[in-house]
Every structure is written in structure tokens, then in C-alpha cells.
Design an enzyme around this catalytic site. Structure first.
Site, PDB file in Angstrom:
ATOM      1  N   GLU A  80       0.836  -1.203   0.000  1.00  0.00           N
ATOM      2  CA  GLU A  80       0.000   0.000   0.000  1.00  0.00           C
ATOM      3  C   GLU A  80       0.875   1.259   0.000  1.00  0.00           C
ATOM      4  OE1 GLU A  80      -4.253   0.447   1.881  1.00  0.00           O
ATOM      5  OE2 GLU A  80      -2.846   1.470   3.211  1.00  0.00           O
TER       6      GLU A  80
ATOM      7  N   HIS B  57       5.114 -27.180   2.863  1.00  0.00           N
ATOM      8  CA  HIS B  57       4.262 -28.325   2.458  1.00  0.00           C
ATOM      9  C   HIS B  57       3.185 -27.881   1.485  1.00  0.00           C
ATOM     10  CE1 HIS B  57       6.172 -31.058   5.270  1.00  0.00           C
ATOM     11  NE2 HIS B  57       6.182 -30.063   6.127  1.00  0.00           N
TER      12      HIS B  57
ATOM     13  N   LYS C 227     -14.039   1.915  -3.717  1.00  0.00           N
ATOM     14  CA  LYS C 227     -15.040   2.208  -2.674  1.00  0.00           C
ATOM     15  C   LYS C 227     -16.216   2.984  -3.290  1.00  0.00           C
ATOM     16  CE  LYS C 227     -11.263   2.690   0.711  1.00  0.00           C
ATOM     17  NZ  LYS C 227     -10.515   3.637   1.573  1.00  0.00           N
TER      18      LYS C 227
HETATM   19  O1  F6P Z   1      -8.772   1.416   1.896  1.00  0.00           O
HETATM   20  C1  F6P Z   1      -7.499   1.417   2.398  1.00  0.00           C
HETATM   21  C2  F6P Z   1      -7.471   1.988   3.778  1.00  0.00           C
HETATM   22  O2  F6P Z   1      -7.793   3.316   3.772  1.00  0.00           O
HETATM   23  C3  F6P Z   1      -6.130   1.755   4.452  1.00  0.00           C
HETATM   24  O3  F6P Z   1      -5.183   2.716   4.134  1.00  0.00           O
HETATM   25  C4  F6P Z   1      -6.525   1.758   5.901  1.00  0.00           C
HETATM   26  O4  F6P Z   1      -5.561   1.171   6.702  1.00  0.00           O
HETATM   27  C5  F6P Z   1      -7.826   0.964   5.851  1.00  0.00           C
HETATM   28  O5  F6P Z   1      -8.418   1.285   4.593  1.00  0.00           O
HETATM   29  C6  F6P Z   1      -8.802   1.249   6.942  1.00  0.00           C
HETATM   30  O6  F6P Z   1      -9.123   2.598   6.951  1.00  0.00           O
HETATM   31  P1  F6P Z   1      -9.718   3.284   8.281  1.00  0.00           P
HETATM   32  O7  F6P Z   1      -8.739   3.113   9.365  1.00  0.00           O
HETATM   33  O8  F6P Z   1      -9.946   4.712   7.885  1.00  0.00           O
HETATM   34  O9  F6P Z   1     -11.020   2.570   8.588  1.00  0.00           O
END
Ligand code: F6P
Length: 473
Positions: A326, A357, A463
Site C-alpha cells: 500500500e 508443504h 469504494k
Molecule cells: O482502503 C485502504 C485503507 O484506507 C487503508 O489505508 C486503511 O488502513 C484501511 O483502509 C482502513 O481505513 P480506516 O482506518 O480509515 O477505517
């Protein structure tokens, strides 16, 4: 800058020097055995110029002095400055006070009995660290609370758990930097409804006293009816995947207690200081990063397999996977150009004895171009030490050297380099150190690849489209 061209040049120039292979470097219980790599000491020292060209020392100083900017987000990158500063000490103090109030039953459960169960809800950086820490420090747990972790957003996961815990005596910790993450909010709504349906009498008390939020967005937490005294915040300039040293690990304090938690923090701080102060040759994160750059940008090995030969460390691969992929899974440079270089590798892994394995067949005889991080512990509480050590060294040697036999189908390819990362023992301090080690390795790679390791725009569109799809179905 085309790193491959530079590395080829170093390699050519190095040909005529009888340079030795790399050895081991150690810092305070953490050792990197670099001897199974196709790189010489001479080339490694030539690679130092990759740091100079990219103003590494200056950028490292900025990181430690809260002056490093994530340019696409126009904000500082503060996780190092915050955790080596009083800000974190103040938060640890607030976490400790809360832990003691629950432990001493000063904050009671809805029926007046003691809270004995903690459920941590979060995803990505808001759970991978706490979950890894929980497993790694199993032997340091005080067993004052039963602890659970929920992340997926699939109702089956939380529904299964609600059948196995006593909700009335449970503290729910919702961790989300943004507090806008669908999976985490879905789980909260599920729990809200479950409590309203099955414990209506206690619902208000539970929402006000047994719901805790950990976030950078306290406004959003309040919109979800969290009461201020139960909101633990951390600066929004801490990237989620680098938030392990923050209130996000409150559950781990409930597991191992204040003293062990502080030892974990001191371990992180000491590796931070090692990274900041130690010269190139014996600096663990820098050497680990340069080995990776050599494997990826010179040897074209785009698969980094993280293999812990320790049951306690079985989830370290998932933790490292997020901070590496990431952070450095980028193809646009800080100058907004398409990069000329390969960046973050495919990184995955699981516990070593499981790997050997299953997919190690492909590693030994397949057509993949891989390199490995083997992580193991030199002193164990159980008598597995000899068995695990024998296996980790067997795999590392055979993947590096291969084995030619008179039957082709039995011969092993070799040609897979590896670093053996070993801890003298598992302890809160050592786990803190290994986490900081990999975080600074990622920083160093990002500087050399001239990319922003601290944003993650690539995950946003999925998203948005998922929300659109949801509104249609
Ligand atoms: O979608 C990726 C992300 O934003 C990551 O960078 C982060 O760790 C995770 O989702 C969870 O995000 P949040 O802590 O804002 O719920």
C-alpha cells in the site's frame, strides 16, 4: 533516474574487484543474515550513491522532525515524530487510565458485573497491527480479558462471534482512522441492532459505556453516537498502516498490560533511533531496503515471500504486505512522471512449515523469480527451536544454491536469494523493533524509487464504485 541502468553499471564496475559476499548485521537482538544474496559488499557500498542522489539523509531528517510532506495529500507524515514524542506518551497515559478503570471494575458492565471481553473491530491498518501484536505477544498476555478481532464486514463473521461472547460484559473497540470505512461501519450497525434486539434493556448503557472509538475523525465518531470520554484520537497525519504505535493498539494494552505495552513502544523507539543514527554499513533497515532494490531492479525478482518460522509470528506477512504494497505500490514519481523502475513487489507469505508443504514446490522447481525474507526466533520457550531452525536453514540454502541431481525432475533450481531475519527471542521490545525495521525499509525504498510512500489513492475508486453498485442492487 533509471535504477536498473545504475545497478548494471555498479555490477560491471564491480566485476573486477574480488569483493566478498555480505555477512550479518545485528542491532540489539535483531540480526540480518545477508549471506544468501547475489550481491557483493563492493556493489552494496556503490549502492550508497542511490541514497545520496535521492537526498536520503535530508528526507530521513524531515521524517523524524515532522517536516516530510505527503505531496498528493498536502499534509505532513507524522507517525515517527508522534511516536517519539510526548504526544504519544500523553495518549499512552490516557489509554492506561482507561485500562485500569476497566480492569479495576471502576467502569462496570451494563449489569454491574466486570467487563471480561474485548472485541476490536477495524480493517487494514486499523486491525493488521493489533492482530499481529496480539498473536506475537501471546506469552505476555495477562489473561484478564478474552479478546477477539473482527474485520471483514461480512455479517457471518460478526454473527458467529456474537454467539460465542457475552455481549453484556463486552467492551467493543471500533478502530477506523477515517471512521467512514464501510466494512467497519457495517459491523457497528450489526452490533447496534443486535444489542437493541437482544439486550434492549441495557442498550443505552452499553452504547455509552462499552463502545470505544479510535480514530482521527472524532466528529464522525460523534455522528455515530460515541461519547467523548470513549473517543481516543490520533493525528490524521499518521497514515493508517503506520498507526500501530498509537491508540489503535489499545486492545494490546488490555492483553499485555501497561508495562509490556511500554516495552513494545521502547522497542519501536530504539529501532527508530538506530535507523536515524547508525551509519550505512550497519544500518539494518537501509541494508534490507537495498537488498530489495537489488533483487527487484537488477535481478527482476518481483515476488517477495515473507516466511516466518514461528507460530507466534504467523501473521507478520499480512502486516508487512500492507505496509509494503500500500506504500510502494506506485507507478507515478514525486515529480508526477511515470516511473522508469519496478516498484513494490508482490509480497505474501504465511508460516514457514505450512509453506514448505504447499507452494514451496513452485519456489523450488517452478518458473517464478522470487526472493525471500525468512523470519525466525533463536531462543524459544518450547523445544521447537531445533526443528524450526533446521527447516528454515534447509529451505534458505536450497532456494539459494539449488540442488542438481541426476534426475532433472528431482533437481532444484536455486537462484532464490533470501535474508534471514532473526530475533534472539520474542518479547514486546523485539516485536517493536521488527515492526520499525520493516517500516523504515519501506521508507528507504520509497526514497530511492522517488515515490510517495504515504498516500493510497489507488484504493478509493473501488469504494466509490461499490457504493454506486450498492445503490443499484
Ligand atoms: O482502503 C485502504 C485503507 O484506507 C487503508 O489505508 C486503511 O488502513 C484501511 O483502509 C482502513 O481505513 P480506516 O482506518 O480509515 O477505517
Amino acid at each position: 533516474m533509471d535504477i536498473r541502468e545504475r545497478l548494471k553499471d555498479y555490477s560491471t564496475k564491480s566485476k573486477n574487484t574480488k569483493s566478498t559476499s555480505l555477512k550479518t548485521i545485528t542491532f540489539n537482538g535483531i540480526t540480518l543474515d545477508l549471506s544468501r544474496n547475489f550481491i557483493s559488499k563492493d556493489i552494496m557500498s556503490k549502492m550508497k550513491s542511490l541514497l545520496t542522489i535521492n537526498k536520503f539523509s535530508e528526507k530521513r531528517k524531515r521524517l523524524f522532525t515532522n517536516k516530510l510532506i505527503s505531496n498528493t495529500e498536502s499534509q505532513q507524515v507524522s507517525f515517527i515524530y508522534y511516536r517519539n514524542n510526548q504526544m504519544y506518551d500523553k495518549d499512552i497515559h490516557k489509554m492506561s487510565k482507561f485500562y485500569l478503570q476497566i480492569k479495576q471494575n471502576k467502569i462496570k458492565s451494563c449489569d454491574g458485573n466486570k467487563i471480561n471481553t474485548i472485541v476490536h473491530i477495524g480493517i487494514g491498518g486499523s486491525i493488521l497491527g493489533p492482530k499481529f501484536l496480539s498473536e506475537a505477544l501471546e506469552d505476555f498476555k495477562k489473561n484478564e480479558f478474552a479478546t477477539y478481532f473482527v474485520s471483514s464486514g461480512d455479517d457471518d463473521e460478526i454473527s458467529d462471534l456474537t454467539k460465542n461472547i457475552d455481549i453484556k460484559h463486552t467492551l467493543f473497540i471500533f478502530a477506523s482512522k477515517s471512521f467512514k470505512t464501510d466494512e467497519t461501519i457495517r459491523i457497528k450497525l450489526f452490533i447496534d441492532n443486535y444489542i437493541r434486539k437482544h439486550h434492549a434493556k441495557y442498550a443505552d448503557y452499553i452504547y455509552k459505556n462499552q463502545f470505544v472509538a479510535i480514530s482521527s475523525n472524532s466528529l464522525e465518531c460523534k455522528k455515530h453516537n460515541f461519547v467523548s470520554k470513549n473517543i481516543f484520537t490520533f493525528p490524521k497525519t499518521i497514515p493508517g498502516r503506520f498507526s500501530i504505535a498509537s491508540p489503535v493498539t489499545l486492545i494490546n494494552m488490555f492483553e499485555v498490560g501497561i508495562e509490556n505495552y511500554q516495552k513494545f513502544v521502547n522497542g519501536i523507539r530504539s529501532m527508530d533511533s538506530h535507523f536515524f543514527k547508525t551509519k550505512f554499513e550497519s544500518n539494518l533497515p537501509i541494508n534490507l531496503a537495498l537488498i530489495n532494490i537489488w533483487n527487484i531492479n537488477n535481478l527482476s525478482k518481483y515476488g517477495n515471500i515473507i516466511v516466518p518460522y514461528s507460530y507466534r509470528l504467523r501473521n507478520i506477512s499480512n502486516y508487512i504486505q500492507q505496509i509494503e504494497m500500500e506504500s510502494n505500490g506506485k507507478s507515478i514519481t514525486n515529480n508526477s512522471n511515470s516511473t522508469l523502475n519496478k516498484t513494490a513487489p508482490i509480497l505474501f507469505g504465511t508460516s514457514g512449515t505450512e509453506c514448505q508443504h504447499s507452494f514451496f514446490q513452485a519456489a523450488h522447481q517452478g518458473t517464478l523469480n522470487l526472493y525471500f525474507d525468512f523470519i525466525y526466533v533463536r531462543q524459544l520457550r518450547t523445544n521447537s527451536k531445533r526443528f524450526l531452525s533446521a527447516n528454515v536453514h534447509a529451505q534458505a540454502d536450497l532456494l539459494f544454491k539449488g540442488k542438481k541431481t541426476k534426475y532433472l525432475h528431482k533437481s532444484l533450481n536455486g537462484n532464490s536469494p533470501s535474508v534471514l531475519v532473526s530475533l534472539d527471542r520474542i518479547s514486546p521490545d523485539r516485536i517493536g523493533k521488527i515492526i520499525s525495521l520493516y517500516e523504515h525499509k519501506v521508507f528507504t525504498e520509497g526514497v530511492i524509487w522517488n515515490i510517495n510512500s504515504y498516500d493510497q489513492w489507488g484504493v478509493e475508486e473501488g469504494k466509490i464504485l461499490a457504493k454506486k453498485n450498492l445503490s443499484k442492487i
